[in-house]
Design a protein around this motif. Structure first.
Motif, mmCIF file in Angstrom:
data_model
loop_
_atom_site.group_PDB
_atom_site.id
_atom_site.type_symbol
_atom_site.label_atom_id
_atom_site.label_comp_id
_atom_site.label_asym_id
_atom_site.label_seq_id
_atom_site.Cartn_x
_atom_site.Cartn_y
_atom_site.Cartn_z
ATOM 1 N N THR A 107 -5.525 12.358 -9.899
ATOM 2 C CA THR A 107 -4.518 13.064 -9.113
ATOM 3 C C THR A 107 -4.833 14.552 -9.127
ATOM 4 O O THR A 107 -4.850 15.179 -10.187
ATOM 5 N N VAL A 126 3.852 16.423 -12.396
ATOM 6 C CA VAL A 126 3.103 15.312 -11.788
ATOM 7 C C VAL A 126 1.841 15.103 -12.623
ATOM 8 O O VAL A 126 0.842 15.802 -12.434
ATOM 9 N N ALA A 161 2.010 5.692 -12.860
ATOM 10 C CA ALA A 161 2.277 4.652 -11.872
ATOM 11 C C ALA A 161 1.668 4.977 -10.515
ATOM 12 O O ALA A 161 1.271 4.078 -9.763
ATOM 13 N N HIS A 162 1.551 6.275 -10.211
ATOM 14 C CA HIS A 162 1.069 6.692 -8.898
ATOM 15 C C HIS A 162 -0.464 6.702 -8.788
ATOM 16 O O HIS A 162 -0.994 6.989 -7.718
ATOM 17 N N MET A 221 2.655 5.361 -2.745
ATOM 18 C CA MET A 221 3.367 5.756 -3.965
ATOM 19 C C MET A 221 4.667 4.980 -4.096
ATOM 20 O O MET A 221 5.062 4.576 -5.195
ATOM 21 N N THR A 230 3.992 1.616 -5.492
ATOM 22 C CA THR A 230 3.667 1.591 -6.923
ATOM 23 C C THR A 230 4.893 1.807 -7.793
ATOM 24 O O THR A 230 4.800 1.715 -9.020
ATOM 25 N N THR A 280 6.643 4.720 -7.790
ATOM 26 C CA THR A 280 6.809 6.145 -8.075
ATOM 27 C C THR A 280 8.185 6.598 -7.600
ATOM 28 O O THR A 280 8.630 6.231 -6.515
ATOM 29 N N ARG A 338 9.604 12.485 -7.047
ATOM 30 C CA ARG A 338 8.198 12.801 -7.349
ATOM 31 C C ARG A 338 7.308 12.546 -6.150
ATOM 32 O O ARG A 338 6.435 13.346 -5.832
ATOM 33 N N ARG A 339 7.499 11.428 -5.453
ATOM 34 C CA ARG A 339 6.585 11.127 -4.344
ATOM 35 C C ARG A 339 6.799 12.065 -3.164
ATOM 36 O O ARG A 339 5.851 12.410 -2.464
#
Length: 277
Positions: A79, A89, A94-95, A134, A137, A139, A143-144
């Motif tokens: 990321t 982040v 998970a992302h 995302m 998953t 997320t 956050r996404r």
């Protein structure tokens, strides 16, 4: 913002492998979970990773996408987040499958795509795929949207592989710079106003009790970004999230920068002392 997406983790699946040397190709298997196999590398002193097995993703618009197209040359830094923001982040989590997918969708338009799909996917579309992936998953919503807004801002500034005209690209760049610069400036002025420094008195805070000024500042941190986001046109959702995020996290980011700077300075001093001793 778009309607919330239902989490569908089965959209990610094992992407198989291309034919390598004497080994036959392994076709994608939609019924198997993705296998994320990474090899850590050092490329010119920077940490990067090779993806040793493809990731498959069934997008709602483009259908099946396989990343990477070329196992042997594809590299990723997981990321792509500046170090000072990894508390918000993290580079993995998970992302991660969505982040690897997004990395595989971005490529130099002059070169062959680093993904396999039935039709070309430009950078704006890749950002949308990333956001949806995302969600699949698991997320979190906040956050996404923060991550999507950040990558969309980068897309607007770079203007590469977007299909934008030169005029549109510069309009987007100006909108981003004006918005973020104005929000940061007002954030500093609001802080000075709250602590009654430098004779600053913003209209939405004024000379009131501290709690009333704080509420006025929070209101301004929402209303002003909402207005500035209109400058972002079709990306106004990203503008709204980025501007509010900057307004709310300005002081936290400044604190993290200060601590990071002190840490790096301490490391440098310790290194000098060690070499001299």
């Amino acid at each position: 913002m778009d309607a919330p997406l239902e989490k569908q983790p089965r959209r990610f699946h094992d992407g198989g492998l291309p034919a390598l040397g004497d080994f036959e190709a392994i076709p994608p298997d939609p019924d198997r979970d993705p296998r994320i196999v990474l090899e850590r590398l050092s490329v010119e002193g920077e940490e990067q990773f090779a993806l040793l097995r493809r990731i498959g993703y069934l997008d709602r618009v483009f259908g099946e996408i396989l990343v990477p197209a070329d196992i042997e040359t594809f590299r990723t830094d997981l990321t792509s987040v500046p170090t000072i923001f990894t508390w918000l982040v993290p580079r993995t989590g998970a992302h991660l499958p969505a982040a690897l997918l997004h990395d595989g969708l971005l490529h130099d338009p002059a070169e062959a795509p680093t993904y396999l799909a039935d039709r070309p996917i430009n950078r704006v579309q890749a950002d949308r795929v990333f956001r949806d992936a995302m969600a699949d998953t698991g997320t979190g919503l906040v956050r996404r949207w923060l991550v999507w807004s950040a990558v969309t801002t980068a897309t607007m500034v770079k203007g590469v592989d977007t299909g934008f005209s030169r005029f549109t690209t510069w309009r987007h760049r100006i909108a981003v710079v004006v918005t973020l610069l104005l929000v940061a400036t007002l954030g500093v002025l609001a802080t000075l106003d709250l602590f009654d420094l430098a004779g600053i008195a913003l209209p939405w805070m004024g000379d009131r009790p501290w709690w009333a000024e704080l509420l006025g500042g929070l209101a301004g941190a929402v209303v002003i970004p909402a207005c500035l986001a209109l400058l972002w046109g079709r990306f106004r959702s990203a503008g709204f999230v980025m501007a509010i995020g900057l307004a709310v996290l300005l002081h936290v980011t400044a604190g993290v920068l200060l601590v990071t700077g002190l840490y790096l300075a301490a490391e440098k001093v310790a290194g000098l002392v060690t070499r001299r001793s």
